[in-house]
Design a protein around this motif. Sequence first.
Motif, PDB file in Angstrom:
ATOM      1  N   LEU A  78       9.133  -2.775   0.586  1.00 32.62           N
ATOM      2  CA  LEU A  78       7.859  -3.140   1.200  1.00 32.62           C
ATOM      3  C   LEU A  78       6.808  -2.047   1.006  1.00 32.62           C
ATOM      4  CD1 LEU A  78       9.075  -4.781   4.545  1.00 32.62           C
ATOM      5  CD2 LEU A  78       8.209  -5.929   2.498  1.00 32.62           C
ATOM      6  N   LEU A  79       7.165  -0.794   1.319  1.00 31.40           N
ATOM      7  CA  LEU A  79       6.172   0.269   1.359  1.00 31.40           C
ATOM      8  C   LEU A  79       5.884   0.888  -0.009  1.00 31.40           C
ATOM      9  CD1 LEU A  79       7.338   2.097   4.622  1.00 31.40           C
ATOM     10  CD2 LEU A  79       5.571   0.348   4.360  1.00 31.40           C
ATOM     11  N   VAL A  80       6.884   0.955  -0.869  1.00 27.46           N
ATOM     12  CA  VAL A  80       6.700   1.613  -2.168  1.00 27.46           C
ATOM     13  C   VAL A  80       6.458   0.617  -3.291  1.00 27.46           C
ATOM     14  CG1 VAL A  80       7.738   3.257  -3.795  1.00 27.46           C
ATOM     15  CG2 VAL A  80       8.182   3.487  -1.362  1.00 27.46           C
ATOM     16  N   ILE A  81       6.938  -0.611  -3.150  1.00 35.33           N
ATOM     17  CA  ILE A  81       6.830  -1.595  -4.219  1.00 35.33           C
ATOM     18  C   ILE A  81       5.849  -2.714  -3.874  1.00 35.33           C
ATOM     19  CG2 ILE A  81       8.099  -3.218  -5.670  1.00 35.33           C
ATOM     20  CD1 ILE A  81       8.838  -0.305  -6.141  1.00 35.33           C
ATOM     21  N   ALA A  82       6.087  -3.420  -2.765  1.00 32.36           N
ATOM     22  CA  ALA A  82       5.326  -4.640  -2.470  1.00 32.36           C
ATOM     23  C   ALA A  82       3.858  -4.350  -2.156  1.00 32.36           C
ATOM     24  CB  ALA A  82       5.988  -5.392  -1.320  1.00 32.36           C
ATOM     25  N   VAL A  83       3.597  -3.449  -1.210  1.00 33.72           N
ATOM     26  CA  VAL A  83       2.217  -3.190  -0.808  1.00 33.72           C
ATOM     27  C   VAL A  83       1.399  -2.590  -1.959  1.00 33.72           C
ATOM     28  CG1 VAL A  83       0.757  -1.880   0.772  1.00 33.72           C
ATOM     29  CG2 VAL A  83       2.810  -3.016   1.636  1.00 33.72           C
ATOM     30  N   PRO A  84       1.875  -1.515  -2.611  1.00 32.21           N
ATOM     31  CA  PRO A  84       1.095  -1.012  -3.752  1.00 32.21           C
ATOM     32  C   PRO A  84       0.976  -2.030  -4.880  1.00 32.21           C
ATOM     33  CG  PRO A  84       2.694   0.614  -3.031  1.00 32.21           C
ATOM     34  CD  PRO A  84       3.031  -0.650  -2.324  1.00 32.21           C
ATOM     35  N   GLY A  85       2.066  -2.763  -5.156  1.00 35.32           N
ATOM     36  CA  GLY A  85       2.021  -3.752  -6.229  1.00 35.32           C
ATOM     37  C   GLY A  85       1.006  -4.849  -5.965  1.00 35.32           C
ATOM     38  N   THR A  86       0.921  -5.291  -4.708  1.00 35.96           N
ATOM     39  CA  THR A  86      -0.063  -6.320  -4.369  1.00 35.96           C
ATOM     40  C   THR A  86      -1.484  -5.793  -4.517  1.00 35.96           C
ATOM     41  OG1 THR A  86       1.522  -7.314  -2.829  1.00 35.96           O
ATOM     42  CG2 THR A  86      -0.789  -7.928  -2.569  1.00 35.96           C
ATOM     43  N   LEU A  87      -1.711  -4.529  -4.122  1.00 33.83           N
ATOM     44  CA  LEU A  87      -3.043  -3.936  -4.298  1.00 33.83           C
ATOM     45  C   LEU A  87      -3.391  -3.834  -5.782  1.00 33.83           C
ATOM     46  CD1 LEU A  87      -2.986  -1.078  -1.622  1.00 33.83           C
ATOM     47  CD2 LEU A  87      -4.185  -3.261  -1.501  1.00 33.83           C
ATOM     48  N   PHE A  88      -2.445  -3.386  -6.587  1.00 36.17           N
ATOM     49  CA  PHE A  88      -2.668  -3.339  -8.036  1.00 36.17           C
ATOM     50  C   PHE A  88      -3.022  -4.727  -8.561  1.00 36.17           C
ATOM     51  CE2 PHE A  88       0.182   0.566  -8.270  1.00 36.17           C
ATOM     52  CZ  PHE A  88      -0.848   1.410  -8.615  1.00 36.17           C
ATOM     53  N   TRP A  89      -2.224  -5.705  -8.187  1.00 29.57           N
ATOM     54  CA  TRP A  89      -2.381  -7.066  -8.717  1.00 29.57           C
ATOM     55  C   TRP A  89      -3.741  -7.654  -8.375  1.00 29.57           C
ATOM     56  CZ3 TRP A  89       0.057 -10.410 -11.910  1.00 29.57           C
ATOM     57  CH2 TRP A  89      -0.288 -11.756 -11.816  1.00 29.57           C
ATOM     58  N   ARG A  90      -4.134  -7.562  -7.109  1.00 37.13           N
ATOM     59  CA  ARG A  90      -5.379  -8.194  -6.677  1.00 37.13           C
ATOM     60  C   ARG A  90      -6.600  -7.501  -7.278  1.00 37.13           C
ATOM     61  NH1 ARG A  90      -5.204 -11.688  -2.313  1.00 37.13           N
ATOM     62  NH2 ARG A  90      -7.253 -11.020  -1.598  1.00 37.13           N
ATOM     63  N   ARG A  91      -6.511  -6.189  -7.497  1.00 37.41           N
ATOM     64  CA  ARG A  91      -7.660  -5.502  -8.059  1.00 37.41           C
ATOM     65  C   ARG A  91      -7.748  -5.684  -9.576  1.00 37.41           C
ATOM     66  NH1 ARG A  91     -10.056  -5.869  -4.163  1.00 37.41           N
ATOM     67  NH2 ARG A  91     -10.989  -4.231  -2.888  1.00 37.41           N
ATOM     68  N   LEU A  92      -6.626  -5.671 -10.258  1.00 37.26           N
ATOM     69  CA  LEU A  92      -6.648  -5.777 -11.714  1.00 37.26           C
ATOM     70  C   LEU A  92      -6.905  -7.208 -12.184  1.00 37.26           C
ATOM     71  CD1 LEU A  92      -3.699  -3.403 -12.720  1.00 37.26           C
ATOM     72  CD2 LEU A  92      -6.152  -2.968 -12.943  1.00 37.26           C
ATOM     73  N   THR A  93      -6.312  -8.187 -11.498  1.00 34.64           N
ATOM     74  CA  THR A  93      -6.430  -9.583 -11.945  1.00 34.64           C
ATOM     75  C   THR A  93      -7.504 -10.355 -11.199  1.00 34.64           C
ATOM     76  OG1 THR A  93      -4.760 -10.406 -10.382  1.00 34.64           O
ATOM     77  CG2 THR A  93      -3.981  -9.570 -12.507  1.00 34.64           C
ATOM     78  N   GLY A  94      -7.991  -9.816 -10.091  1.00 39.80           N
ATOM     79  CA  GLY A  94      -8.933 -10.563  -9.277  1.00 39.80           C
ATOM     80  C   GLY A  94      -8.280 -11.521  -8.299  1.00 39.80           C
ATOM     81  N   GLY A  95      -6.948 -11.632  -8.346  1.00 41.92           N
ATOM     82  CA  GLY A  95      -6.237 -12.503  -7.413  1.00 41.92           C
ATOM     83  C   GLY A  95      -6.227 -13.940  -7.871  1.00 41.92           C
ATOM     84  N   THR A  96      -5.357 -14.719  -7.273  1.00 40.52           N
ATOM     85  CA  THR A  96      -5.217 -16.143  -7.604  1.00 40.52           C
ATOM     86  C   THR A  96      -5.933 -17.051  -6.617  1.00 40.52           C
ATOM     87  OG1 THR A  96      -3.157 -16.302  -6.329  1.00 40.52           O
ATOM     88  CG2 THR A  96      -2.980 -15.701  -8.665  1.00 40.52           C
ATOM     89  N   GLY A  97      -6.343 -16.516  -5.492  1.00 40.40           N
ATOM     90  CA  GLY A  97      -6.961 -17.336  -4.458  1.00 40.40           C
ATOM     91  C   GLY A  97      -6.034 -17.602  -3.294  1.00 40.40           C
ATOM     92  N   TRP A  98      -4.725 -17.464  -3.489  1.00 42.30           N
ATOM     93  CA  TRP A  98      -3.738 -17.598  -2.416  1.00 42.30           C
ATOM     94  C   TRP A  98      -3.133 -16.222  -2.152  1.00 42.30           C
ATOM     95  CZ3 TRP A  98      -4.099 -21.233  -6.312  1.00 42.30           C
ATOM     96  CH2 TRP A  98      -4.346 -22.557  -5.922  1.00 42.30           C
TER      97      TRP A  98
END
Length: 966
Positions: A43-63
């Motif tokens: 959660l703390l080392v993989i999921a949270v940072p990974g989600t921040l990376f994903w939403r900023r780099l790709t712009g997110g999917t909307g969900w």
Amino acid sequence: MTRPGRAMGLAAMVSLPVLPLAWFIALQDHTPWMSAAYLGYLLLVIAVPGTLFWRRLTGGTGWFTVDAALGTSFGLAVEALIYPVVRYFDIPLAVLVMPSLAFGVYRAFPRSKQPVKPTPWWAMAGVMLAVGVVAAWFVRVGSQLIPIDGPAALRSDSDASRNLALAAELTHHFPPQLPYASGRPLTSHFAAYDHLASAHWITSVELDVLTQRMAPFAFLLLTVLGAAAVGVVLTGRSVAAPIAAGLTVAAGDLAAWPWAVDARLFNDSPFSMGQLTNPSQAFSTVLMLPLIAITAMLLRRKPSQTRAQVIGMLVAAAVLIAAISAAKASALPVYAAGLAAAWVYLTVRAGRVNLRALVLGAGIAASYAFTFFVVLRGTPSGIEFQPARTFRHMMDVMTPLHTTEAVLVIAAIVVVGWLLPAAGLVLIKRREPRDPMVVFLLVGLLASVIAAGLLYDSGQTQVFFVRTGFIYGVLIATWGLGSLNRKQYYVAAPALLIGAAAIYWGRYRSEESCTSANCFGQPLVVALVIAVIGTGALALLLRLKRQMWAVVAVSVVLGLTVSPTLGSLKEFAAPALTSYESIAPGGIEAARFIRRNSGPNDLIATNIHCRQAGTDSCLTGSYWLAGYAERRVLVEGWAYKQRVDDSYAADEKIQGAYWDPERRRVNDEAFTAPTREVLETLRTKYGVQWLLADERVGTPPEELEKLAPLRFHYGTVRIYQVGPPPSGSPFPPLNPCPTQTPGFPSQTPGFPSQTPGFPTQTPGGFPSQTPGGFPSQTPGGFPSQTPGGFPSQTPGGFPSQTPGGFPSQTPGGFPVQTPSGFASQTPGGFPTSRPPAGAAPQGAAAESPGSSPSQTPGSFPTQTPGGLPSQTPGGVPSQTPGGFPTTQTPGGFPTQTPGGFPTQTPGGFPTETPTGTPSPTASPCVSQTPSASPSQTPTGFPTQTPGSFPTQTPGAFPTQTPPSTP
């Protein structure tokens, strides 16, 4: 919020706790702190940072839920690229900077203006239902495939031991070598083991628990959640999430034969035995899902996408492509085939070159080139072009019948089963075939089937192409079913059940074995007949219109693909382990003894090479010592392409001779005809510091124990420590120091080194120790414990425990002398002696004629007639007429420094200088600095400098200074 809206939100909130609940239920056999530590790491080392990376780099999917699932997988890709760098610079804990790095990216990239879409409660509940099924299946089946405790742990498959050895190698070294055949670089894909090594460093959970339990279950959950997220991205509808999750769990290929239920060769879903025993394949599937989502976002060219978003998506795709290229060789070719087809389709339709697909293709080529020349070091693949050889091998496994007709029938059934998920294309709406992702997924699935049919490898690695293509088929079927309207779902649901019932009835009616070609086709014929009858009956019963017949037919066909996953609860619960003990009795405990008392650079020599000990011709696939000891082995095993369950056919019994005959000869002579010259060659030329002998291979000669001290003997395993030859001194010389990673032990203080239920050697499942220095056990089968809760040792010369619960050992990891021969240590790390009044210590110093020290009750030293001091109950050493106090090393031999104070070697052997003269060579374990010399009081007893505690070298041995002669 309206009343129905509150109900939906409440239902969604109620379904969310299913995920952590499923996590702890599936891992209930392990202590809660292990499950909590790894979950917190995710959660703390993989999921949270990974989600921040994903939403900023790709712009997110909307969900947001979709971004969280895909972002977690993306975080694993980032970790797989960061860990080798920080491991190379010997700072493996630097992976913890990922949250800070993600926050920096979050602040640097602009926030997406895309509106956030809510996830309906029923979609969330459907996905959580699939998660619950995964947890139940893992408890009943997945956790039983590879035993890690109990007697069955000694009969595990060779793939499990090899995975453990590679994870241990990546934990302590980079660039990696072959840990079970030291001296050669590791030329295989290792990205999955980067994750295991990083998690081991940060959580301190045992590697075998991570490799065989927690990581496989995490990969299963991420595959289900990732498939649900990609289904939403492809269809744009929330209903695709539970459909994709359900198909990932239940669907698969066409396994029409009853024996195919528990045979790993015919199962391609993430829940098959081939997936669970191969972390690289499972890891590559997890990373492939966000890459497919990014590909869809890039190739569809939404008008709202800005140039910054496109660049960010290309960067994210490059990260995923690089991680997948280092994870599994069969993953990127399938993706590249689909991407090439989509590029041709877009270029022809638009009349101009599609630059986005072209850039992705260039990234694939660059990653493959880097992986081949740098990671694999130009090592060619063992896969050969042999059309239909895969199906002939399937025939060899299933039946003694060897005819062309049988091969054709088997090939037809298997290929049709692999391609059945593509039937979902019929249900996709007419306007959506123009979508390039339809071409991408279809060609990717076809490419995986073609590769498995035309290529062949003796280890059956060509089947992993189809296992990669499985997720493409699931997404096609999800896209088709997700395109239906609400009324059509009432028809599709019973049709799916009809197809599942038909294939199960076909398996039930078939014979247990086939001796003719007709027998192979019988189950499928029975299933098709039942499916046709069921389809007609459903259509007549519901009076369906013509346009609904396609929905019923496709749903029935997809129902036929229900994999053996749900039907394997009984068959897989009793895995086909070896009939012999591939791991030596006492071997796991012996390997962990070496791990506790050595450094990561120590090298082990062993006489174990075969999976089955004591056989003349054997499969040289023994890897368990390198895995459990987390140390490199000079020569252990070198057969890399064996079946997981040892049920290989005649054409698979291929293994070459060891590539360095001289190295193997010297290695084996140490256990059959040991001489000082042989041991010196191992020590000086190859750097061997430990010998591990299995008595099942051959009983070590008595000369070996005279040349190298016996350190451990349990079950059929003996451990010797290799040291330099004796000198002219009356005492043995200094032994080599084991090196340790500074500041980070292999285990977190306070946590046991063994998983619950270990060890596994006696019939009762618990070890009993021999008089050679091992813990004894109570009649109940458990070791006796001190008030601190840790096992105590018998008086035969074994370490006792302090009230804090930790064994009293020297900093080097070997016990010092107690009243019966070993000294305990104070909390500060200084040895004290506590013999009863009037009793003499039982060390080697007490055995020398004329030098047995006696003790007075007054806590002050007295001198023996031989001139060697004894120790008082207070632990203060006395001095000889020459002015040299004596203490005892773990082996019981005194050593002396130039100042008259003792030093200790890591192996427990002393060095001694002539009276009044310093030793000509300094101990590699003990550094002496005059600045740290303790001062002395007028009474002649030394006091401590302001440092108060002795310093330690990286080998974890105390540093003593030369004090003034009293």
